[in-house]
Scaffold this motif. Structure first.
Motif, PDB file in Angstrom:
ATOM      1  N   VAL B  62      -5.932  42.172  28.208  1.00  0.00           N
ATOM      2  CA  VAL B  62      -6.403  41.030  27.249  1.00  0.00           C
ATOM      3  C   VAL B  62      -6.246  41.520  25.664  1.00  0.00           C
ATOM      4  N   LEU B  63      -7.572  41.695  25.396  1.00  0.00           N
ATOM      5  CA  LEU B  63      -7.767  42.251  24.404  1.00  0.00           C
ATOM      6  C   LEU B  63      -6.986  43.816  23.989  1.00  0.00           C
ATOM      7  N   LYS B  64      -7.217  44.658  24.867  1.00  0.00           N
ATOM      8  CA  LYS B  64      -6.060  45.712  24.142  1.00  0.00           C
ATOM      9  C   LYS B  64      -4.745  45.150  24.033  1.00  0.00           C
ATOM     10  N   ALA B  65      -4.717  44.725  24.981  1.00  0.00           N
ATOM     11  CA  ALA B  65      -2.469  44.330  24.968  1.00  0.00           C
ATOM     12  C   ALA B  65      -2.791  43.632  23.751  1.00  0.00           C
ATOM     13  N   LEU B 124       7.637  47.118  29.873  1.00  0.00           N
ATOM     14  CA  LEU B 124       6.385  47.389  29.133  1.00  0.00           C
ATOM     15  C   LEU B 124       5.635  45.506  28.857  1.00  0.00           C
ATOM     16  N   THR B 125       7.810  45.438  27.762  1.00  0.00           N
ATOM     17  CA  THR B 125       6.553  43.983  27.029  1.00  0.00           C
ATOM     18  C   THR B 125       6.286  43.446  27.478  1.00  0.00           C
ATOM     19  N   SER B 126       7.107  42.521  29.053  1.00  0.00           N
ATOM     20  CA  SER B 126       7.133  41.446  29.546  1.00  0.00           C
ATOM     21  C   SER B 126       5.287  41.543  29.607  1.00  0.00           C
ATOM     22  N   HIS B 127       5.191  43.115  30.512  1.00  0.00           N
ATOM     23  CA  HIS B 127       3.631  42.792  31.402  1.00  0.00           C
ATOM     24  C   HIS B 127       2.736  42.554  29.944  1.00  0.00           C
ATOM     25  N   ILE B 128       3.191  43.444  28.717  1.00  0.00           N
ATOM     26  CA  ILE B 128       2.204  42.653  27.520  1.00  0.00           C
ATOM     27  C   ILE B 128       2.448  41.703  27.403  1.00  0.00           C
ATOM     28  N   ARG B 129       3.615  41.310  27.180  1.00  0.00           N
ATOM     29  CA  ARG B 129       3.607  38.943  26.539  1.00  0.00           C
ATOM     30  C   ARG B 129       2.925  38.602  27.575  1.00  0.00           C
TER      31      ARG B 129
END
Lengths: 174, 259
Positions: B62-65, B124-129
């Motif tokens: 979560v922090l990395k994201a 990828l965007t969805s994963h990060i979100r």
């Protein structure tokens, strides 16, 4: 936007994120605070990145993280004291057939973490920087901003306290 | 060397921070003084116990994201880079660099067809979100019999939700997400402190496609197609374990496809 600079930053600084987070966890003793402060510190580091010249990126980042932690603590002094706790999803799924040895190891580790957590910040930081991050006295002196002599005496006093908290200083019979 | 001098130098001795001649003096004193030797052994044991016992934490996904998404903001760098330098950098950059740098999400543009490029960027965007607080799960359950029916009526597909906790990939839950212009199923698994998002939606292409891995911004993305379903797994887990996950996922259950 200087995308290339950001990419250089990501390449040089981000590999040290675990170390940065570890330092923040020990200084702040709370995982959520540590996350917030590390995020803030990394963005600060990006803004200071111009001033960074090929040195040890890790010590450089740790110095920023350390300062952000102390600033955060001053701002939130006395808010709360949270005992560190295993809280990750994965850690709940431990093997139910945990052996006695594992249980003992776990309790020894917990005792160690408690002993560290109860040290004053100026002792705790030198212990973490030396024993976990394995920085040299010179690097610790740069990160903390005190002379090397002070690093040495803080380390000595911190280790003495820990030795007695962990029962390592009892005279052995032999 | 006196005992007092020896004790003063002892931490530096244990940390190997002494000059060679000082080091020899301490060694000589320790050889002849039992009290100092005892003191030294306690100190060495303490240092060893700390080195071995203290936890080296791992920065959570979560922090990395959060950091990656903050770094991707156009404003992230603004305060330190004056405009002249920016234009110089632009000039210096080769054509490919400009194409790659203009958006973090154009990775792979050179060899991927446009539709898939968009899908890779979208998952990828969805994963990060999904790693932002409160975005991961619409339904939180480790029971496939809760997660699978939950998608009924929310989507026109029934995603695969195999149980993989016996091999260390516990089911965490699911959510409906929006990828490539349509609603898709996202089924979420854990691996230690890592999160794996498995996206699926009906494909216009019936031909099966073997899993292939790509890497972008530190995340691994596996894409495959099976029984008319586009399948994507995204995680910052190492590529080997993610591929192992996909293999077991596929072996456990085949998608039931669009309804």
């Amino acid at each position: 936007m200087a995308q290339r600079e950001v990419e250089r930053f990501e390449r040089i600084v981000l590999p040290h994120l675990d170390d940065a987070y570890t330092l923040a966890r020990y200084l702040l003793r709370d995982e959520h605070d540590a996350q917030d402060v590390v995020q803030d510190a990394v963005l600060r580091a990006l803004r200071y990145f111009d001033g960074y010249r090929d040195g040890d990126a890790r010590a450089w980042l740790l110095a920023i993280v350390r300062n952000c932690c102390l600033t955060w603590q001053r701002r939130h002094r006395g808010d709360r004291f949270v005992v560190p706790f295993a809280d990750d999803v994965a850690e709940h799924i431990t093997d139910s057939r945990e052996t006695d040895t594992l249980a003992i190891e776990r309790s020894e580790r917990a005792m160690l973490e408690r002993a560290i957590a109860s040290l004053p910040t100026e002792f705790r930081e030198v212990i973490v920087l030396r024993e976990i991050e394995e920085l040299s006295y010179k690097e610790i002196s740069d990160v903390v901003g005190v002379p090397m002599g002070t690093v040495m005496s803080r380390l000595a006093r911190a280790r003495k306290r820990l030795a007695s908290a962990l029962g390592l200083d009892v005279q052995e019979a032999s | 060397m006196s005992c007092a001098d020896c004790r003063d130098a002892m931490n530096a001795y244990v940390d190997d921070e002494l000059m060679p001649d000082e080091r020899r003096d301490v060694q000589a004193h320790l050889a002849s003084c039992a009290d100092c030797r005892r003191e030294h052994d306690v100190l060495a044991a303490t240092s060893r116990t700390l080195k071995e016992g203290l936890v080296r934490h791992r920065a959570p996904d979560v922090l990395k994201a959060r950091i990656r998404s903050a770094l991707a903001q156009p404003t992230a760098f603004d305060q330190s880079v004056p405009p002249p330098k920016r234009s110089w950098l632009r000039l210096a950059a080769a054509g490919v660099m400009i194409a790659a740098a203009s958006s973090a999400l154009t990775f792979g543009a050179i060899r991927r067809p446009p539709a898939q490029r968009t899908a890779t960027a979208d998952v990828l965007t969805s994963h990060i979100r999904s790693l932002m607080p409160g975005h991961l799960l619409d339904i939180a359950s480790t029971d496939q019999h809760n997660v699978k029916p939950w998608f009924n009526g929310r989507l026109d597909l029934s995603p695969s939700v195999p149980r993989l906790d016996s091999i260390g990939f516990p089911l965490l839950g699911g959510r409906v997400d929006y990828v490539s212009g349509r609603s898709v199923a996202a089924v979420v698994y854990g691996r230690r402190q890592h999160i794996i998002n498995v996206f699926s939606w009906p494909s216009s292409d019936a031909a099966p496609l073997a899993p292939s891995v790509s890497t972008q911004k530190g995340y691994h993305i596996v894409h495959w197609r099976n029984e008319g379903m586009e399948m994507w797994a995204v995680s910052d887990l190492n590529a080997g374990e993610l591929e192992q996950f996909v293999a077991r996922f596929e072996a456990s259950e085949t998608p039931t496809g669009a309804r």
